[in-house]
Design a protein around this motif. Sequence first.
Motif, PDB file in Angstrom:
ATOM      1  N   ASP A  96       0.781  -1.175   0.135  1.00 48.18           N
ATOM      2  CA  ASP A  96      -0.039   0.152   0.075  1.00 48.18           C
ATOM      3  C   ASP A  96       0.961   1.276   0.042  1.00 48.18           C
ATOM      4  OD1 ASP A  96      -2.423  -1.317  -0.161  1.00 48.18           O
ATOM      5  OD2 ASP A  96      -2.580  -1.501   2.164  1.00 48.18           O
ATOM      6  N   LEU A  97       1.989   1.383   0.681  1.00 45.93           N
ATOM      7  CA  LEU A  97       2.635   2.458   0.829  1.00 45.93           C
ATOM      8  C   LEU A  97       3.285   2.688  -0.523  1.00 45.93           C
ATOM      9  CD1 LEU A  97       4.037   4.761   2.423  1.00 45.93           C
ATOM     10  CD2 LEU A  97       6.063   3.376   2.896  1.00 45.93           C
ATOM     11  N   LYS A  99       2.281   1.641  -3.384  1.00 45.25           N
ATOM     12  CA  LYS A  99       1.007   2.272  -4.492  1.00 45.25           C
ATOM     13  C   LYS A  99       0.930   3.697  -4.129  1.00 45.25           C
ATOM     14  CE  LYS A  99      -1.992  -1.801  -5.163  1.00 45.25           C
ATOM     15  NZ  LYS A  99      -2.240  -1.732  -6.547  1.00 45.25           N
ATOM     16  N   GLY A 100       1.018   4.090  -2.818  1.00 44.03           N
ATOM     17  CA  GLY A 100       0.770   5.343  -2.676  1.00 44.03           C
ATOM     18  C   GLY A 100       1.777   6.451  -3.094  1.00 44.03           C
ATOM     19  N   GLN A 101       3.204   5.770  -2.842  1.00 40.16           N
ATOM     20  CA  GLN A 101       4.347   6.564  -3.599  1.00 40.16           C
ATOM     21  C   GLN A 101       4.024   6.708  -5.060  1.00 40.16           C
ATOM     22  OE1 GLN A 101       6.951   3.998  -1.477  1.00 40.16           O
ATOM     23  NE2 GLN A 101       7.704   5.453  -0.639  1.00 40.16           N
ATOM     24  N   LEU A 102       3.595   5.685  -5.454  1.00 38.64           N
ATOM     25  CA  LEU A 102       3.578   5.651  -7.147  1.00 38.64           C
ATOM     26  C   LEU A 102       2.366   6.475  -7.652  1.00 38.64           C
ATOM     27  CD1 LEU A 102       4.300   1.766  -7.832  1.00 38.64           C
ATOM     28  CD2 LEU A 102       5.763   3.748  -8.642  1.00 38.64           C
ATOM     29  N   LEU A 103       1.523   6.598  -6.665  1.00 42.82           N
ATOM     30  CA  LEU A 103       0.547   7.412  -7.143  1.00 42.82           C
ATOM     31  C   LEU A 103       0.763   8.934  -6.913  1.00 42.82           C
ATOM     32  CD1 LEU A 103      -2.503   7.931  -7.853  1.00 42.82           C
ATOM     33  CD2 LEU A 103      -3.190   7.881  -5.275  1.00 42.82           C
ATOM     34  N   ALA A 104       1.479   9.162  -5.878  1.00 45.22           N
ATOM     35  CA  ALA A 104       2.252  10.628  -5.652  1.00 45.22           C
ATOM     36  C   ALA A 104       3.097  10.874  -6.936  1.00 45.22           C
ATOM     37  CB  ALA A 104       2.837  10.526  -4.471  1.00 45.22           C
ATOM     38  N   CYS A 105       4.067   9.918  -7.455  1.00 47.75           N
ATOM     39  CA  CYS A 105       4.805  10.343  -8.727  1.00 47.75           C
ATOM     40  C   CYS A 105       3.827  10.580 -10.030  1.00 47.75           C
ATOM     41  CB  CYS A 105       5.638   8.954  -9.009  1.00 47.75           C
ATOM     42  SG  CYS A 105       7.099   8.736  -7.746  1.00 47.75           S
ATOM     43  N   GLU A 106       2.665   9.406 -10.069  1.00 50.73           N
ATOM     44  CA  GLU A 106       2.054   9.791 -11.303  1.00 50.73           C
ATOM     45  C   GLU A 106       1.396  11.026 -11.185  1.00 50.73           C
ATOM     46  OE1 GLU A 106      -1.999   7.920 -13.374  1.00 50.73           O
ATOM     47  OE2 GLU A 106      -1.041   6.909 -11.641  1.00 50.73           O
ATOM     48  N   LEU A 149      11.954   8.042  -1.790  1.00 48.06           N
ATOM     49  CA  LEU A 149      12.955   7.681  -1.006  1.00 48.06           C
ATOM     50  C   LEU A 149      12.430   7.210   0.541  1.00 48.06           C
ATOM     51  CD1 LEU A 149      15.337  10.988  -1.321  1.00 48.06           C
ATOM     52  CD2 LEU A 149      15.945   8.478  -2.002  1.00 48.06           C
ATOM     53  N   LYS A 150      11.107   7.454   0.708  1.00 45.23           N
ATOM     54  CA  LYS A 150      10.681   6.896   1.863  1.00 45.23           C
ATOM     55  C   LYS A 150      10.487   5.365   1.625  1.00 45.23           C
ATOM     56  CE  LYS A 150       7.808  10.922   2.257  1.00 45.23           C
ATOM     57  NZ  LYS A 150       6.247  11.534   1.997  1.00 45.23           N
ATOM     58  N   SER A 151      10.519   4.633   2.968  1.00 47.98           N
ATOM     59  CA  SER A 151      10.790   3.259   2.969  1.00 47.98           C
ATOM     60  C   SER A 151       9.369   2.719   2.902  1.00 47.98           C
ATOM     61  CB  SER A 151      11.254   2.626   4.316  1.00 47.98           C
ATOM     62  OG  SER A 151      12.911   3.163   4.281  1.00 47.98           O
ATOM     63  N   ASN A 152       9.082   1.415   2.184  1.00 50.48           N
ATOM     64  CA  ASN A 152       7.873   0.962   2.261  1.00 50.48           C
ATOM     65  C   ASN A 152       7.960   0.058   3.613  1.00 50.48           C
ATOM     66  OD1 ASN A 152       9.242  -1.484   1.773  1.00 50.48           O
ATOM     67  ND2 ASN A 152       8.969  -1.660  -0.340  1.00 50.48           N
ATOM     68  N   VAL A 156      12.196  -1.240   2.606  1.00 46.23           N
ATOM     69  CA  VAL A 156      12.845  -1.260   1.470  1.00 46.23           C
ATOM     70  C   VAL A 156      12.586   0.494   0.926  1.00 46.23           C
ATOM     71  CG1 VAL A 156      13.513  -2.110  -0.827  1.00 46.23           C
ATOM     72  CG2 VAL A 156      12.980  -3.521   1.358  1.00 46.23           C
ATOM     73  N   GLN A 157      13.515   1.081   0.290  1.00 48.31           N
ATOM     74  CA  GLN A 157      13.314   2.253  -0.334  1.00 48.31           C
ATOM     75  C   GLN A 157      12.843   2.055  -1.957  1.00 48.31           C
ATOM     76  OE1 GLN A 157      16.696   4.728   0.148  1.00 48.31           O
ATOM     77  NE2 GLN A 157      15.918   5.819   1.964  1.00 48.31           N
ATOM     78  N   ALA A 158      12.108   2.590  -2.597  1.00 47.70           N
ATOM     79  CA  ALA A 158      11.732   2.411  -3.996  1.00 47.70           C
ATOM     80  C   ALA A 158      12.774   3.519  -4.647  1.00 47.70           C
ATOM     81  CB  ALA A 158      10.326   2.483  -4.223  1.00 47.70           C
ATOM     82  N   SER A 159      13.790   4.143  -4.121  1.00 53.28           N
ATOM     83  CA  SER A 159      14.173   5.199  -4.896  1.00 53.28           C
ATOM     84  C   SER A 159      14.908   4.975  -6.286  1.00 53.28           C
ATOM     85  CB  SER A 159      15.299   5.788  -4.091  1.00 53.28           C
ATOM     86  OG  SER A 159      16.461   4.861  -3.810  1.00 53.28           O
ATOM     87  N   GLY A 160      15.336   3.678  -6.366  1.00 55.51           N
ATOM     88  CA  GLY A 160      15.779   3.126  -7.713  1.00 55.51           C
ATOM     89  C   GLY A 160      14.966   2.995  -8.800  1.00 55.51           C
ATOM     90  N   LEU A 161      13.706   3.007  -8.197  1.00 54.35           N
ATOM     91  CA  LEU A 161      12.511   2.415  -9.082  1.00 54.35           C
ATOM     92  C   LEU A 161      12.392   3.208 -10.451  1.00 54.35           C
ATOM     93  CD1 LEU A 161      10.318   0.245  -9.132  1.00 54.35           C
ATOM     94  CD2 LEU A 161       8.891   1.550  -8.070  1.00 54.35           C
ATOM     95  N   LEU A 162      12.464   4.434 -10.277  1.00 56.49           N
ATOM     96  CA  LEU A 162      12.343   5.564 -11.559  1.00 56.49           C
ATOM     97  C   LEU A 162      13.601   6.439 -11.695  1.00 56.49           C
ATOM     98  CD1 LEU A 162       8.517   6.626 -10.627  1.00 56.49           C
ATOM     99  CD2 LEU A 162       9.075   4.813 -12.424  1.00 56.49           C
ATOM    100  N   SER A 163      14.494   5.857 -11.159  1.00 52.45           N
ATOM    101  CA  SER A 163      15.667   6.882 -11.380  1.00 52.45           C
ATOM    102  C   SER A 163      16.164   7.200 -12.668  1.00 52.45           C
ATOM    103  CB  SER A 163      17.004   6.337 -10.510  1.00 52.45           C
ATOM    104  OG  SER A 163      17.241   4.920 -10.910  1.00 52.45           O
ATOM    105  N   ASP A 164      16.014   6.180 -13.614  1.00 55.80           N
ATOM    106  CA  ASP A 164      16.383   6.521 -15.223  1.00 55.80           C
ATOM    107  C   ASP A 164      15.387   7.146 -15.877  1.00 55.80           C
ATOM    108  OD1 ASP A 164      18.695   4.652 -14.777  1.00 55.80           O
ATOM    109  OD2 ASP A 164      17.731   3.036 -15.686  1.00 55.80           O
TER     110      ASP A 164
END
Length: 189
Positions: A96-97, A99-106, A149-152, A156-164
């Motif tokens: 859920d965290l 998903k929330g982070q990805l929604l914020a990025c979207e 950068l916030k941990s899920n 685990v941080q998802a910081s590298g998920l969309l770095s490129d």
Amino acid sequence: MVKSVASVLPLLFLLLSLPRSSEAHGITYIQKVCNRAVKFDNLINYDFCVNTLQAVPESHKTEIGGLLEITARLTLQNVTDTTNLIRRLSGLTCDDLLKGQLLACETQYNLAAIPLRAFSDECVSKTYLGADKLASIIDHTLECENVLLKSNSAGVQASGLLSDENNNAKQLVSILKALARFVTKNKQH
């Protein structure tokens, strides 16, 4: 009369044999523009600039305004593709965290698309009124990075998920800002 035509023929032949200005630039012109862009903003990666612009065949036959329009289209495509990737990633996670982070990025990428679409339209009409709003696009990609950068829940941080994607967006916007400055500066003179 024959003498005057004969004296003009070498000049006419020379003019016809020269490449048209729209075809005279090619790769060397792109390299010069990217070199100038790096001097304008040292955060621009020269190789990224050259490789990105060279990849578009029409960029070899255009001048600075055309390169600006091409870069605006590429940047908008990057933002659109990243938004679609974020949606796909969001559909794949159960956290859920995250998903929330990805929604914020979207949301941030959707907000970035607004001034970018407007600027792309300005490039087509050659008005360039909103170039100052391009900086907000980088702000939106940075906000996406900060959210990731916030941990899920697993720590685990998802910081590298969309770095490129975030880095590419920042590079493209930086190039776009530099080219917009060059075009508007040239229009004033």
